[in-house]
Scaffold this motif. Structure first.
Motif, PDB file in Angstrom:
ATOM      1  N   VAL A 199     -40.963 118.681  25.332  1.00 27.65           N
ATOM      2  CA  VAL A 199     -39.807 119.070  24.309  1.00 27.65           C
ATOM      3  C   VAL A 199     -39.170 120.505  24.591  1.00 27.65           C
ATOM      4  O   VAL A 199     -39.864 121.312  25.014  1.00 27.65           O
ATOM      5  N   GLN A 200     -38.013 120.501  24.620  1.00 31.22           N
ATOM      6  CA  GLN A 200     -37.130 121.722  24.847  1.00 31.22           C
ATOM      7  C   GLN A 200     -36.291 121.878  23.597  1.00 31.22           C
ATOM      8  O   GLN A 200     -35.762 121.204  23.213  1.00 31.22           O
ATOM      9  N   TYR A 201     -36.070 123.471  23.223  1.00 29.80           N
ATOM     10  CA  TYR A 201     -35.079 123.768  22.273  1.00 29.80           C
ATOM     11  C   TYR A 201     -33.974 124.374  23.030  1.00 29.80           C
ATOM     12  O   TYR A 201     -33.974 125.419  23.614  1.00 29.80           O
TER      13      TYR A 201
ATOM     14  N   ASP B 120     -29.335 124.832  23.136  1.00 26.65           N
ATOM     15  CA  ASP B 120     -28.340 125.143  22.434  1.00 26.65           C
ATOM     16  C   ASP B 120     -27.542 123.674  21.903  1.00 26.65           C
ATOM     17  O   ASP B 120     -27.103 123.724  20.922  1.00 26.65           O
ATOM     18  N   GLU B 121     -27.820 122.750  22.505  1.00 29.83           N
ATOM     19  CA  GLU B 121     -27.271 121.247  22.288  1.00 29.83           C
ATOM     20  C   GLU B 121     -28.348 120.762  21.187  1.00 29.83           C
ATOM     21  O   GLU B 121     -27.690 119.838  20.508  1.00 29.83           O
ATOM     22  N   GLY B 122     -29.467 121.056  21.365  1.00 28.14           N
ATOM     23  CA  GLY B 122     -30.204 120.282  20.125  1.00 28.14           C
ATOM     24  C   GLY B 122     -31.801 120.498  20.736  1.00 28.14           C
ATOM     25  O   GLY B 122     -31.983 121.144  21.432  1.00 28.14           O
ATOM     26  N   ILE B 123     -32.632 119.585  20.090  1.00 30.25           N
ATOM     27  CA  ILE B 123     -34.136 119.327  20.506  1.00 30.25           C
ATOM     28  C   ILE B 123     -34.000 118.038  21.561  1.00 30.25           C
ATOM     29  O   ILE B 123     -33.586 117.038  21.367  1.00 30.25           O
ATOM     30  N   LEU B 124     -34.381 118.536  22.833  1.00 29.54           N
ATOM     31  CA  LEU B 124     -34.296 117.578  23.863  1.00 29.54           C
ATOM     32  C   LEU B 124     -35.694 117.159  24.282  1.00 29.54           C
ATOM     33  O   LEU B 124     -36.855 117.836  24.310  1.00 29.54           O
ATOM     34  N   MET B 125     -35.858 115.995  24.103  1.00 26.74           N
ATOM     35  CA  MET B 125     -37.263 115.047  24.455  1.00 26.74           C
ATOM     36  C   MET B 125     -36.878 114.394  25.714  1.00 26.74           C
ATOM     37  O   MET B 125     -36.295 113.413  25.875  1.00 26.74           O
ATOM     38  N   THR B 126     -37.869 114.786  26.726  1.00 25.87           N
ATOM     39  CA  THR B 126     -37.958 113.870  27.883  1.00 25.87           C
ATOM     40  C   THR B 126     -39.160 113.350  28.527  1.00 25.87           C
ATOM     41  O   THR B 126     -40.130 114.110  28.189  1.00 25.87           O
ATOM     42  N   PRO B 127     -39.384 112.480  28.948  1.00 25.43           N
ATOM     43  CA  PRO B 127     -40.608 111.852  29.671  1.00 25.43           C
ATOM     44  C   PRO B 127     -41.196 112.869  30.596  1.00 25.43           C
ATOM     45  O   PRO B 127     -40.397 113.320  31.399  1.00 25.43           O
TER      46      PRO B 127
ATOM     47  N   ASP C  33     -19.785 114.589  24.932  1.00 24.38           N
ATOM     48  CA  ASP C  33     -19.905 115.391  26.205  1.00 24.38           C
ATOM     49  C   ASP C  33     -20.466 116.799  26.061  1.00 24.38           C
ATOM     50  O   ASP C  33     -20.834 117.474  27.190  1.00 24.38           O
ATOM     51  N   GLN C  34     -20.098 117.439  24.908  1.00 22.75           N
ATOM     52  CA  GLN C  34     -20.913 118.604  24.972  1.00 22.75           C
ATOM     53  C   GLN C  34     -22.359 118.818  24.427  1.00 22.75           C
ATOM     54  O   GLN C  34     -22.970 119.897  24.401  1.00 22.75           O
ATOM     55  N   PHE C  35     -22.811 117.469  24.216  1.00 22.11           N
ATOM     56  CA  PHE C  35     -24.354 117.393  23.957  1.00 22.11           C
ATOM     57  C   PHE C  35     -24.914 116.866  25.195  1.00 22.11           C
ATOM     58  O   PHE C  35     -26.118 117.128  25.603  1.00 22.11           O
ATOM     59  N   THR C  36     -24.331 115.938  25.956  1.00 23.31           N
ATOM     60  CA  THR C  36     -24.837 115.277  27.240  1.00 23.31           C
ATOM     61  C   THR C  36     -24.787 116.432  28.503  1.00 23.31           C
ATOM     62  O   THR C  36     -25.783 116.030  29.196  1.00 23.31           O
ATOM     63  N   THR C  37     -24.504 117.674  28.165  1.00 19.58           N
ATOM     64  CA  THR C  37     -24.809 118.556  29.225  1.00 19.58           C
ATOM     65  C   THR C  37     -26.225 118.997  29.169  1.00 19.58           C
ATOM     66  O   THR C  37     -26.727 119.905  30.217  1.00 19.58           O
ATOM     67  N   ALA C  38     -26.777 118.658  28.385  1.00 17.22           N
ATOM     68  CA  ALA C  38     -28.387 119.138  28.075  1.00 17.22           C
ATOM     69  C   ALA C  38     -29.314 118.453  28.980  1.00 17.22           C
ATOM     70  O   ALA C  38     -30.186 118.889  29.485  1.00 17.22           O
ATOM     71  N   ALA C  39     -28.684 117.150  29.695  1.00 16.06           N
ATOM     72  CA  ALA C  39     -29.489 116.427  30.726  1.00 16.06           C
ATOM     73  C   ALA C  39     -28.567 115.717  31.474  1.00 16.06           C
ATOM     74  O   ALA C  39     -28.121 114.562  31.626  1.00 16.06           O
ATOM     75  N   PRO C  40     -28.123 116.560  32.484  1.00 13.47           N
ATOM     76  CA  PRO C  40     -26.964 116.009  33.471  1.00 13.47           C
ATOM     77  C   PRO C  40     -27.466 114.951  34.325  1.00 13.47           C
ATOM     78  O   PRO C  40     -26.682 114.175  34.941  1.00 13.47           O
ATOM     79  N   GLU C  41     -28.717 114.686  34.388  1.00 11.18           N
ATOM     80  CA  GLU C  41     -29.335 113.815  35.230  1.00 11.18           C
ATOM     81  C   GLU C  41     -29.389 112.404  34.834  1.00 11.18           C
ATOM     82  O   GLU C  41     -29.407 111.318  35.374  1.00 11.18           O
TER      83      GLU C  41
END
Length: 264
Positions: A67-69, A71-78, A138-146
């Motif tokens: 979990v990361q906080y 600017d785009e929001g709360i990001l959850m990645t495996p 596209d201003q949110f998807t910058t949180a996970a460019p992969e």
């Protein structure tokens, strides 16, 4: 000027003075009323349905979810060492319902992360209301460019906002939790999953069905038995909602399966 003339002149100007004072009083009263309305709205918007503490802690304690906080929001990645990551990572930008904390959706969406390798970004709208957040997808998807493939979705009013974000965006599909579209996406060529709660008294299955024409003909519609409007998050009862007969764990399991089928 005689004293009689002065008295007449004074009487002539007195009504004009009273009118100016009355107009000024009305103006001040209107401004005061407007200020009270704005203040009341700000208080209302900034007193959202709070996320329940236990489910948030459960996600943080899950070693398979990072979990990361941002600017785009709360990001959850495996977690990289916890799952066989897909060759083409898929992401979901998820917009919360009106006046619901973003944290309230962490547990319900985390199953798609730890079981299917999905990246999930939960947005945090201005004033806790999706329509005040004018950022594009596209201003949110910058949180996970992969991530190669993006879906966008949301709960309730957040779903309505998600629908509005799809035109012109590089998005593969749409996910609606207790929601429907106000704009016509019937010809958009999107893969759409619409999930209703059987006991939802706010975005009822009937209302969702009435607005089905706004979505592509091959949209998958699913109704989860025992779920109400608030079942899509973990934030307690919601005013005007129906009764839920499904637990949070059961709801998470249902959503995890459905999101997994969408990815497959």
């Amino acid at each position: 000027m005689t004293s009689a003339d002065a008295a007449v002149d004074s009487r002539r100007h007195r009504p004009a003075g009273r009118i100016r004072r009355r107009v000024r009083a009305i103006g001040l009263g209107a401004l005061s009323a407007l200020a009270l309305v704005v203040l009341g709205f700000l208080i209302w918007a900034n007193t959202p349905y709070r996320a329940e503490r236990g489910p948030v802690i459960e996600v943080w304690a899950n070693g398979d979810v990072e979990v990361q906080y941002l600017d785009e929001g709360i990001l959850m990645t495996p977690a990289a060492d916890a799952i066989d990551l897909p060759a083409s990572p898929t992401g979901l930008v998820f917009v919360p319902g009106a006046r619901v904390e973003a944290h309230a959706y962490m547990l319900q969406l985390s199953g798609a992360v730890d079981e299917h390798g999905m990246t999930v970004l939960i947005t945090e709208p201005t004033l806790n209301l999706a329509f005040f957040d004018t950022r594009t997808l596209d201003q949110f998807t910058t949180a996970a460019p992969e991530v190669d493939r993006w879906f966008v979705g949301g709960h309730s009013l957040g779903g309505v906002r998600a629908c509005l974000m799809t035109p012109g965006a590089e998005v593969e599909g749409l996910v609606l939790f207790g929601s429907y579209c106000a704009n016509d996406l019937s010809g958009a060529g999107l893969e759409v999953l619409s999930i209703a709660g059987e006991n939802d008294a706010l975005s009822t299955p009937a209302i969702i069905d009435q607005n089905a024409g706004m979505l592509p003909a091959d949209t998958r519609f699913v109704t989860i038995a025992g779920a109400n409007h608030a079942s899509f998050g973990d934030y307690g009862p919601q005013a005007g909602d129906g009764e839920r007969t499904i637990t949070s764990a059961q709801m998470r399991a249902e959503l995890t399966v459905l999101l997994g089928e969408l990815l497959d």
